[in-house]
Enzyme design. Structure first.
Site, PDB file in Angstrom:
ATOM      1  CD  GLU A  63      -2.625  -1.217   2.620  1.00  0.00           C
ATOM      2  OE1 GLU A  63      -2.748  -0.153   3.285  1.00  0.00           O
ATOM      3  OE2 GLU A  63      -3.143  -2.279   2.972  1.00  0.00           O
ATOM      4  N   GLY A  64       2.111   1.191  -0.372  1.00  0.00           N
ATOM      5  CA  GLY A  64       2.963   2.376  -0.373  1.00  0.00           C
ATOM      6  C   GLY A  64       3.571   2.700   0.976  1.00  0.00           C
TER       7      GLY A  64
END
Length: 374
Positions: free
Chosen positions: A320-321
């Protein structure tokens, strides 16, 4: 559309400015090498900004491309197939790791639905309005996308990159919100690196047991059989074994490089898209940083191929970064140090000042002596 056209559009970062920045670094009050990789990051930023004195990173943004993958129906993911919208909802409600960190760092987050497999009414219109298709095909037995959908997804990524560059975003933290996304990512990397499924198969962000790992390895093996015949065309490759989110991320990375907008990559999905983009435009990696080691073996193979050295290794594999966002303070610190540390006085200038003072003093003494004689 031909992704190879980007090769003529993307320029290298400014090597001359980087050399000037290296020379300036030699003159700073802190000894060269004392700041470790922060020195290297400062020089990289100088080249990216075409400025010897680095500017602060003032408008970073997290950009997350979301999608579901049909291959997840084979139980190769730690999450149920078709549930990527739950990840998106957690980000939008501020309850996911990347959302918490982004809030703490005061960095805005943008989520782009490229191929979620859910009713659009479940999410805000701003998120779902870009959707290329509902979910991506099961890549071990069918194409992820049609040729038209693949081009549409790449153009979506290009458009998002242009929007961010036009709005003043000066650095992007790039991530994905997907279920099943590490399987096409590993397939792309194995195909482009010429390696076997077992070498690139990892356990994904949510983690899987040994039986699921074996199913995933078999899925990648079967997907590779479909990938190898189309290795000569990046668009065909993305359509065959990629997905809407991966194709959009690839387009985003290419156009971000055209627009000279730096990007921090997160995990294996971003690495796979970067590797496809590098295959199309060899200068593109000049504009990217590898944020972290995700623990996925395919990621390290891709980063090695692109000569990108990860900034962090904290064992973060939530995706998710998140890992890339953790690297942002390091990049900002490098920018601040490169911009604000003072330079040592120039010995030649000091000698010139001393000589001038000495000459003035001598003249003054001679003047006093002459006056006394009169």
């Amino acid at each position: 559309m031909n992704l190879d056209d980007f090769s003529d559009l993307i320029e290298r970062s400014d090597g001359g400015v980087r050399r000037d920045a290296e020379e300036r670094r030699e003159r700073l009050t802190v000894p060269p090498g004392a700041l470790g990789r922060l020195d290297e990051l400062g020089e990289w930023l100088s080249a990216a900004q075409s400025a010897v004195k680095v500017r602060a990173i003032e408008q970073p943004k997290v950009v997350l491309f979301a999608g579901d993958h049909g291959i997840a129906s084979l139980d190769v993911s730690g999450r149920a197939a078709g549930t990527a919208h739950e990840l998106v909802r957690a980000v939008l409600e501020g309850e996911s790791p990347v959302a918490v960190l982004a809030r703490a760092l005061a960095v805005p987050v943008r989520v782009v639905d490229a191929g979620l497999d859910c009713d659009p009414a479940l999410l805000p219109a701003e998120v779902v309005r870009h959707r290329v298709r509902r979910g991506s095909g099961r890549i071990d037995v069918e194409d992820a996308l049609t040729a038209e959908e693949t081009e549409a997804a790449v153009r979506l990524g290009i458009a998002i990159a242009d929007e961010e560059a036009d709005s003043g975003t000066d650095l992007v933290v790039l991530g994905d919100l997907s279920v099943g996304g590490t399987t096409p990512a590993a397939t792309l990397i194995a195909a482009l690196c010429g390696t076997d499924a077992s070498v690139v198969t990892g356990r994904g962000g949510a983690g899987i047991d040994d039986l699921a790992w074996m199913r995933k390895c078999a899925a990648i093996r079967d997907s590779l059989r479909r990938a190898r015949p189309v290795l000569g065309d990046q668009l065909e490759l993305l359509g065959a074994v990629g997905g809407a989110d991966l194709a959009a991320m690839t387009g985003f990375l290419l156009q971000a490089s055209v627009r000279r907008m730096p990007v921090i990559l997160d995990g294996v999905v971003g690495a796979a898209c970067a590797l496809v983009a590098q295959r199309a435009a060899f200068r593109a990696p000049d504009w990217w940083l590898a944020g972290q080691v995700s623990g996925e073996p395919a990621q390290m193979k891709a980063l090695d191929r692109m000569a990108l050295n990860p900034l962090l290794d904290h064992g973060v594999h939530v995706g998710e970064g998140t890992g890339a966002l953790l690297a942002l303070p390091l990049v900002r610190a490098a920018a601040a140090l490169a911009a604000e540390l003072p330079e040592r006085p120039d010995p030649a200038a000091s000698d010139a000042v001393s000589d001038a003072v000495s000459d003035a003093a001598s003249d003054a003494v001679d003047g006093v002596g002459a006056g006394a004689g009169d």
